[in-house]
Design an enzyme around this catalytic site. Sequence first.
Site, PDB file in Angstrom:
ATOM      1  N   ASN A   1       0.858  -1.178   0.000  1.00  0.00           N
ATOM      2  CA  ASN A   1       0.000   0.000   0.000  1.00  0.00           C
ATOM      3  C   ASN A   1       0.902   1.238   0.000  1.00  0.00           C
ATOM      4  O   ASN A   1       1.846   1.309   0.780  1.00  0.00           O
ATOM      5  CB  ASN A   1      -0.891   0.018   1.246  1.00  0.00           C
ATOM      6  CG  ASN A   1      -1.809  -1.176   1.307  1.00  0.00           C
ATOM      7  OD1 ASN A   1      -2.369  -1.588   0.308  1.00  0.00           O
ATOM      8  ND2 ASN A   1      -1.965  -1.742   2.487  1.00  0.00           N
TER       9      ASN A   1
ATOM     10  N   HIS B   1       6.538  -1.730   3.303  1.00  0.00           N
ATOM     11  CA  HIS B   1       6.355  -3.109   3.738  1.00  0.00           C
ATOM     12  C   HIS B   1       5.475  -3.852   2.748  1.00  0.00           C
ATOM     13  O   HIS B   1       4.636  -3.269   2.080  1.00  0.00           O
ATOM     14  CB  HIS B   1       5.769  -3.197   5.153  1.00  0.00           C
ATOM     15  CG  HIS B   1       4.492  -2.458   5.362  1.00  0.00           C
ATOM     16  ND1 HIS B   1       4.424  -1.077   5.469  1.00  0.00           N
ATOM     17  CD2 HIS B   1       3.221  -2.898   5.497  1.00  0.00           C
ATOM     18  CE1 HIS B   1       3.167  -0.708   5.672  1.00  0.00           C
ATOM     19  NE2 HIS B   1       2.410  -1.802   5.683  1.00  0.00           N
TER      20      HIS B   1
END
Length: 114
Positions: free
Chosen positions: A87, A100
């Site tokens: 994201n 991440h």
Amino acid sequence: MEDCIFCRIINHEIPAKIVHEDDLVLAFEDLNPQAPVHLLVVPRKHLPSLKEAAPEDEAMLGHLFTVAAQLARDCQIEALGYRAVVNNGSWACQTVFHLHVHVLGGRVFHWPPG
């Protein structure tokens, strides 16, 4: 980054269920899992999001996804399928601004995701 929760996990200042650790990345179980398997793979280098990645990060980015794929095999979610999600930014629901990869599996997913 002192206030980055993922940097603090990487530095072992905050406990986490770590499932992988090497010189480039660390992976741990998500505290709020969205699937039976929900891992986060984070680079040791603090990058707020993918948009800050530079050409010198290419090897680390490749390693990030290689580790994600290995963890999917290790967790036995590879055969039926899994998601590897990044994201980027608040509109994409990024809540921790340290790059991440979410590795999610163990259930059926639907499309579109959001």
